[in-house]
Design an enzyme around this catalytic site. Structure first.
Site, PDB file in Angstrom:
ATOM      1  N   GLY A 137      88.407  46.198  31.768  1.00  0.00           N
ATOM      2  CA  GLY A 137      87.577  45.071  32.203  1.00  0.00           C
ATOM      3  C   GLY A 137      86.129  45.435  32.458  1.00  0.00           C
ATOM      4  CG  LEU A 138      83.400  45.122  29.765  1.00  0.00           C
ATOM      5  CD1 LEU A 138      82.555  43.860  29.506  1.00  0.00           C
ATOM      6  CD2 LEU A 138      82.951  46.245  28.833  1.00  0.00           C
ATOM      7  CE  LYS A 159      83.370  50.580  30.313  1.00  0.00           C
ATOM      8  NZ  LYS A 159      84.603  50.436  29.506  1.00  0.00           N
ATOM      9  N   GLY A 169      93.646  54.495  19.571  1.00  0.00           N
ATOM     10  CA  GLY A 169      94.224  55.796  19.260  1.00  0.00           C
ATOM     11  C   GLY A 169      94.911  55.814  17.909  1.00  0.00           C
ATOM     12  CG  ASN A 204      86.333  47.316  21.343  1.00  0.00           C
ATOM     13  OD1 ASN A 204      87.269  47.765  21.990  1.00  0.00           O
ATOM     14  ND2 ASN A 204      85.177  46.996  21.908  1.00  0.00           N
ATOM     15  CE  LYS A 252      83.869  50.222  19.797  1.00  0.00           C
ATOM     16  NZ  LYS A 252      83.592  51.143  20.896  1.00  0.00           N
ATOM     17  CB  CYS A 292      85.093  43.789  25.783  1.00  0.00           C
ATOM     18  SG  CYS A 292      86.174  44.099  27.204  1.00  0.00           S
ATOM     19  N   GLY A 314      88.615  54.834  15.541  1.00  0.00           N
ATOM     20  CA  GLY A 314      90.022  54.448  15.629  1.00  0.00           C
ATOM     21  C   GLY A 314      90.909  55.613  15.258  1.00  0.00           C
ATOM     22  N   GLY A 315      91.528  56.228  16.265  1.00  0.00           N
ATOM     23  CA  GLY A 315      92.563  57.215  16.025  1.00  0.00           C
ATOM     24  C   GLY A 315      92.114  58.566  15.521  1.00  0.00           C
ATOM     25  CB  SER A 343      80.867  52.558  24.057  1.00  0.00           C
ATOM     26  OG  SER A 343      80.765  51.931  25.315  1.00  0.00           O
TER      27      SER A 343
HETATM   28  O1  DOR Z   1      89.265  48.362  24.874  1.00  0.00           O
HETATM   29  C1  DOR Z   1      88.216  48.138  25.459  1.00  0.00           C
HETATM   30  N1  DOR Z   1      88.129  48.335  26.783  1.00  0.00           N
HETATM   31  N2  DOR Z   1      87.154  47.686  24.776  1.00  0.00           N
HETATM   32  C2  DOR Z   1      85.992  47.342  25.380  1.00  0.00           C
HETATM   33  O2  DOR Z   1      85.078  46.901  24.721  1.00  0.00           O
HETATM   34  C3  DOR Z   1      85.834  47.502  26.808  1.00  0.00           C
HETATM   35  C4  DOR Z   1      86.901  48.290  27.478  1.00  0.00           C
HETATM   36  C5  DOR Z   1      87.089  47.758  28.880  1.00  0.00           C
HETATM   37  O3  DOR Z   1      86.270  48.130  29.745  1.00  0.00           O
HETATM   38  O4  DOR Z   1      87.994  46.955  29.117  1.00  0.00           O
END
Ligand code: DOR
Length: 336
Positions: A76-77, A45, A245, A217, A182, A142, A273-274, A21
């Site tokens: 920020g989603l 997403k 990454g 995440n 997640k 997030c 992750g990466g 996502s």
């Molecule tokens: O790194 C991230 N960015 N993780 C998330 O869960 C959401 C995303 C974002 O939209 O900021």
């Protein structure tokens, strides 16, 4: 030929490599491209109830180390809102585009409160869409929403979220609908013990509905500075963002292994992750991952990365010595 498919929380994936996502998962067009690609599943997403434009720009930067690209984001989603990711026409087009047919569609949700997550599950229960949905992946990790600390680091709140979401009737009414969480990265053994202690009672073998967790995440509170302008590279939240990454690959693999050794066997672990190459994916699998998600590399390379990584993994599996996909069958790297 080599089979790199897997069974994840009751779903069959023709390839154990799928998208995470986040990158390239916002629009219908992007999701359809993943459906047509070699990805083993399509993951949306993270949806909130209402559409969001996300944080101010600049909110994404890349870090180059050799030929490998890492990232820091403070998106920020930004997302089209829950309805857009569950509407019948999107689900129909995903089914029509899916190659191979029957490719699972995973809805990621990241409500700004427990109530918002429960409301989205209520709407799912009432809608006809749920029968065409394979899994709900609840993002409790997030790092980028101003004023909203990470649920996965606030254990009393996290436990309430786990209990209430896994008790939602949408999962009992739809027994084939998988539930995943997640997770954020954790950094110390007592924290893995504590989180596993909250997750294990929700396992299917204990009568619960929890199918899998994603490790992990991005790692929050990363800060990039521009020495020319003497400013932060990103604008939102004081410049802080989530690190993803190759620079977090070893941390993600550590999280996969820590959870694999602590979780009930019926709870699968997805590595994230990466992952840039088939070798990276295999390393995650050796640490205990059943499937592997690709985020930053998908953003950088586009959806053809799923074919390339899958072919590289198959080449590795053709090596004369070893090369069994061990994953959820209890595989762990041997201690040297
Ligand atoms: O790194 C991230 N960015 N993780 C998330 O869960 C959401 C995303 C974002 O939209 O900021």
């Amino acid at each position: 030929d080599v089979d790199i498919g897997c069974h994840l929380a009751g779903l069959h994936l023709s390839s154990c490599i799928l998208n995470a996502s986040g990158p390239r998962t916002n629009t219908e067009q992007q999701l359809l491209e993943i459906a047509r690609s070699s990805a083993g599943a399509v993951c949306s997403k993270s949806a909130t109830l209402e559409e969001r434009s996300g944080n101010d720009q600049p909110r994404y930067t890349e870090i180059q180390l050799g030929d490998r690209t890492s990232s820091i984001n403070s998106e920020g989603l930004p997302n089209k809102g829950f309805a857009a990711y569950t509407e019948a026409s999107l689900l129909r087009r995903l089914r029509e585009s899916a190659e191979p047919a029957g490719k699972p569609y995973i809805l990621s949700i990241s409500g700004l409160s427990l109530q918002e997550n429960l409301r989205m599950l209520d709407l799912l229960l009432e809608s006809g869409s749920v029968e065409h949905l394979s899994a709900v992946e609840v993002n409790v990790a997030c790092p980028n929403v101003p004023g909203k600390p990470l649920v996965g680091y606030d254990f009393p709140q996290f436990e309430a979220v786990l209990k209430e979401i896994s008790a939602h009737p949408v999962f009992t009414a739809n027994p084939t609908l998988a539930l995943g969480f997640k997770l954020p990265p954790y950094l110390d053994a007592p924290l893995f013990d504590a989180v596993a202690g909250m997750l294990n009672p929700l396992a299917k073998s204990k009568g619960g509905v929890l199918g899998y967790v994603v490790c992990c995440n991005t790692l929050g509170s990363a800060l990039a500075v521009d020495v020319e302008t003497e400013t932060t590279v990103l604008h939102p939240k004081g410049g802080f963002g989530g690190l993803g990454g190759p620079v977090v690959r070893y941390l993600a693999m550590g999280n996969v292994s820590h959870f694999r050794s602590r979780l009930d066997e019926s709870i699968h672990v997805v590595g994230c992750g990466g992952v840039c190459t088939g070798e990276d994916a295999f390393a995650h699998i050796l640490c205990g991952a059943t499937a592997v998600q690709v985020a930053t590399q998908h953003r950088v390379e586009g959806p053809t990365c799923f074919y390339r990584i899958a072919e590289e993994l198959k080449d590795l599996m053709r090596r004369p010595a070893g090369g069994k996909l061990v994953g959820a069958s209890g595989g762990m790297p041997k201690i040297r």
